[in-house]
Design a protein around this motif. Structure first.
Motif, mmCIF file in Angstrom:
data_model
loop_
_atom_site.group_PDB
_atom_site.id
_atom_site.type_symbol
_atom_site.label_atom_id
_atom_site.label_comp_id
_atom_site.label_asym_id
_atom_site.label_seq_id
_atom_site.Cartn_x
_atom_site.Cartn_y
_atom_site.Cartn_z
ATOM 1 N N PRO A 81 0.817 -1.217 0.000
ATOM 2 C CA PRO A 81 0.000 0.000 0.000
ATOM 3 C C PRO A 81 0.851 1.267 0.000
ATOM 4 C CG PRO A 81 0.171 -0.837 2.218
ATOM 5 C CD PRO A 81 0.994 -1.764 1.352
ATOM 6 N N LYS A 82 0.244 2.386 -0.382
ATOM 7 C CA LYS A 82 0.915 3.678 -0.333
ATOM 8 C C LYS A 82 -0.118 4.781 -0.114
ATOM 9 C CE LYS A 82 3.917 6.902 -2.792
ATOM 10 N NZ LYS A 82 4.745 7.184 -3.995
ATOM 11 N N LEU A 83 0.287 5.796 0.645
ATOM 12 C CA LEU A 83 -0.559 6.969 0.875
ATOM 13 C C LEU A 83 0.307 8.214 0.774
ATOM 14 C CD1 LEU A 83 -3.279 8.246 1.782
ATOM 15 C CD2 LEU A 83 -2.447 8.022 4.143
ATOM 16 N N ALA A 84 -0.131 9.189 -0.024
ATOM 17 C CA ALA A 84 0.607 10.447 -0.186
ATOM 18 C C ALA A 84 -0.359 11.619 -0.067
ATOM 19 C CB ALA A 84 1.316 10.483 -1.539
ATOM 20 N N LEU A 85 0.106 12.691 0.580
ATOM 21 C CA LEU A 85 -0.714 13.894 0.796
ATOM 22 C C LEU A 85 0.051 15.123 0.356
ATOM 23 C CD1 LEU A 85 -1.849 13.114 4.476
ATOM 24 C CD2 LEU A 85 -3.183 12.691 2.407
ATOM 25 N N ILE A 86 -0.669 16.082 -0.224
ATOM 26 C CA ILE A 86 -0.107 17.394 -0.554
ATOM 27 C C ILE A 86 -1.078 18.461 -0.067
ATOM 28 C CG2 ILE A 86 0.543 18.988 -2.395
ATOM 29 C CD1 ILE A 86 1.458 16.671 -4.059
ATOM 30 N N TYR A 87 -0.534 19.458 0.625
ATOM 31 C CA TYR A 87 -1.340 20.595 1.059
ATOM 32 C C TYR A 87 -0.737 21.868 0.482
ATOM 33 C CZ TYR A 87 -3.729 24.023 3.958
ATOM 34 O OH TYR A 87 -4.471 25.088 4.376
ATOM 35 N N LYS A 88 -1.510 22.615 -0.279
ATOM 36 C CA LYS A 88 -1.047 23.853 -0.913
ATOM 37 C C LYS A 88 -1.364 25.035 -0.006
ATOM 38 C CE LYS A 88 -1.798 21.995 -5.557
ATOM 39 N NZ LYS A 88 -2.524 22.166 -6.846
ATOM 40 N N PHE A 89 -0.324 25.533 0.681
ATOM 41 C CA PHE A 89 -0.508 26.710 1.510
ATOM 42 C C PHE A 89 -0.863 27.919 0.657
ATOM 43 C CE2 PHE A 89 1.552 24.407 4.943
ATOM 44 C CZ PHE A 89 0.912 24.931 6.056
ATOM 45 N N THR A 90 -0.086 28.097 -0.405
ATOM 46 C CA THR A 90 -0.304 29.199 -1.346
ATOM 47 C C THR A 90 -0.136 28.616 -2.751
ATOM 48 O OG1 THR A 90 2.024 29.854 -1.513
ATOM 49 C CG2 THR A 90 0.744 30.778 0.337
ATOM 50 N N PRO A 91 -0.427 29.376 -3.790
ATOM 51 C CA PRO A 91 -0.212 28.862 -5.146
ATOM 52 C C PRO A 91 1.226 28.492 -5.461
ATOM 53 C CG PRO A 91 -1.684 30.763 -5.192
ATOM 54 C CD PRO A 91 -1.151 30.665 -3.794
ATOM 55 N N VAL A 92 2.185 28.995 -4.645
ATOM 56 C CA VAL A 92 3.595 28.731 -4.943
ATOM 57 C C VAL A 92 4.277 27.817 -3.921
ATOM 58 C CG1 VAL A 92 3.832 30.917 -6.174
ATOM 59 C CG2 VAL A 92 4.424 30.795 -3.734
ATOM 60 N N PHE A 93 3.614 27.519 -2.781
ATOM 61 C CA PHE A 93 4.261 26.766 -1.717
ATOM 62 C C PHE A 93 3.360 25.638 -1.232
ATOM 63 C CE2 PHE A 93 5.208 26.065 2.822
ATOM 64 C CZ PHE A 93 6.536 25.670 2.712
ATOM 65 N N SER A 94 3.935 24.412 -1.149
ATOM 66 C CA SER A 94 3.175 23.237 -0.736
ATOM 67 C C SER A 94 3.967 22.396 0.252
ATOM 68 C CB SER A 94 2.825 22.368 -1.948
ATOM 69 O OG SER A 94 2.106 23.088 -2.914
ATOM 70 N N LEU A 95 3.239 21.677 1.094
ATOM 71 C CA LEU A 95 3.812 20.639 1.943
ATOM 72 C C LEU A 95 3.367 19.284 1.419
ATOM 73 C CD1 LEU A 95 3.353 21.942 5.596
ATOM 74 C CD2 LEU A 95 5.485 21.753 4.319
ATOM 75 N N LYS A 96 4.247 18.288 1.515
ATOM 76 C CA LYS A 96 3.897 16.963 1.013
ATOM 77 C C LYS A 96 4.464 15.895 1.939
ATOM 78 C CE LYS A 96 7.926 17.029 -2.074
ATOM 79 N NZ LYS A 96 8.432 16.845 -3.458
ATOM 80 N N GLY A 97 3.777 14.771 2.011
ATOM 81 C CA GLY A 97 4.235 13.658 2.822
ATOM 82 C C GLY A 97 3.704 12.356 2.249
ATOM 83 N N SER A 98 4.416 11.269 2.516
ATOM 84 C CA SER A 98 3.972 9.974 2.008
ATOM 85 C C SER A 98 4.522 8.850 2.870
ATOM 86 C CB SER A 98 4.417 9.777 0.554
ATOM 87 O OG SER A 98 5.818 9.638 0.457
ATOM 88 N N VAL A 99 3.824 7.725 2.847
ATOM 89 C CA VAL A 99 4.280 6.496 3.470
ATOM 90 C C VAL A 99 3.893 5.361 2.535
ATOM 91 C CG1 VAL A 99 2.145 6.321 4.825
ATOM 92 C CG2 VAL A 99 4.179 5.025 5.514
ATOM 93 N N GLY A 100 4.810 4.409 2.362
ATOM 94 C CA GLY A 100 4.529 3.320 1.441
ATOM 95 C C GLY A 100 5.336 2.085 1.770
ATOM 96 N N TYR A 101 4.853 0.966 1.273
ATOM 97 C CA TYR A 101 5.520 -0.329 1.464
ATOM 98 C C TYR A 101 5.791 -0.930 0.089
ATOM 99 C CZ TYR A 101 6.100 -5.307 2.568
ATOM 100 O OH TYR A 101 6.577 -6.586 2.655
ATOM 101 N N GLY A 102 6.958 -1.548 -0.060
ATOM 102 C CA GLY A 102 7.271 -2.188 -1.327
ATOM 103 C C GLY A 102 8.176 -3.385 -1.118
ATOM 104 N N TYR A 103 8.298 -4.204 -2.151
ATOM 105 C CA TYR A 103 9.185 -5.363 -2.043
ATOM 106 C C TYR A 103 9.847 -5.625 -3.379
ATOM 107 C CZ TYR A 103 7.004 -9.258 -4.615
ATOM 108 O OH TYR A 103 6.570 -10.098 -5.591
ATOM 109 N N LYS A 104 10.968 -6.340 -3.331
ATOM 110 C CA LYS A 104 11.728 -6.688 -4.532
ATOM 111 C C LYS A 104 12.197 -8.130 -4.407
ATOM 112 C CE LYS A 104 15.913 -5.121 -5.013
ATOM 113 N NZ LYS A 104 17.051 -4.205 -5.188
#
Length: 241
Positions: A81-104
């Motif tokens: 699974p994976k979850l990612a978020l973006i929050y746009k404070f202003t049209p030019v500045f954003s915060l982003k975060g994510s968590v995910g699991y993967g395998y190879k």
């Protein structure tokens, strides 16, 4: 010689729901390889399904949630699974975060390779053939000693990881910049190591799982576009492992 077949049919579709998108698909992998330094023709097959929802609850928020499920012929089934978020404070500045699991999963080379350099003399063995070949080299009196604590009595495990990211994104006119902090927790890392020493002074290498490792650090990337023909980019990563 090197004769490889990879067949990967996949069906994928996207459903638009107002400003949101739901993407899903299924697929099959079938791979065979017959090559120099392999004793026999080897094959893998797997089936997978995936889904992703691109959700925009407001103008400032974007949520990307998804998963992938793999059913592999040689390894345990994996749900990623994976979850990612973006929050746009202003049209030019954003915060982003994510968590995910993967395998190879280990590749053919890590499992079945059997190679000795003819001029230097070192040997590289895939995990599944290492024990048999080491015994053969010992019977030929080519081995001085084997590294203590290394055995090939259980299968080489697939590598898995959980990844966390948090960062910022800035864009104004011709300038773009992002700063990102990350942390990765990796289980059963597939790594190369010496497993025996030869009388010639060279080593025998194979592959092994390292049960738990981690990496974390910071990344910086920026780019300034002077004209459509010329731009300048700068990046840096600080990594601790």
């Amino acid at each position: 010689y090197y004769n490889q077949w990879l067949i990967r049919p996949e069906f994928r579709t996207t459903l638009s729901i107002k400003d949101n998108k739901l993407t899903g698909g299924i697929g099959v992998n079938y791979e065979t390889l017959d090559r120099t330094y392999f004793d026999s023709n080897v094959k893998f097959n797997s089936q997978y399904i995936f889904m992703q929802f691109d959700y925009n609850p407001t103008e400032k928020w974007n949520v990307l949630a998804g998963f992938r499920y793999d059913n592999h012929s040689a390894y345990a089934s994996q749900f990623s699974p994976k979850l990612a978020l973006i929050y746009k404070f202003t049209p030019v500045f954003s915060l982003k975060g994510s968590v995910g699991y993967g395998y190879k999963a280990p590749d053919f080379r890590q499992l079945y390779f059997d190679f000795t350099n003819p001029s230097v003399g070192y040997t590289v063995l895939g995990y599944n053939v290492a024990e048999e070949r080491l015994k053969e080299l010992e019977s030929q009196d080519q081995i001085v000693n084997r590294v203590a604590g290394i055995s090939f009595d259980k299968p080489l495990e697939a590598e898995s990881a959980i990844n966390f990211n948090f960062g910022t994104y800035y864009k104004r006119d011709k300038f773009k910049m992002d700063v990102n902090a990350f942390y990765n927790s990796i289980t059963n890392l597939i790594d190369t190591q010496v497993v025996a020493s030869k009388k010639s002074g060279q080593n025998v290498f194979s592959y092994t799982n390292i049960s738990e490792i981690f990496t974390y650090g910071l990344e910086y990337n920026s780019i300034y576009t002077f004209t459509k023909y010329f731009s300048l980019s700068l990046g840096y990563q600080y990594l601790i492992a």
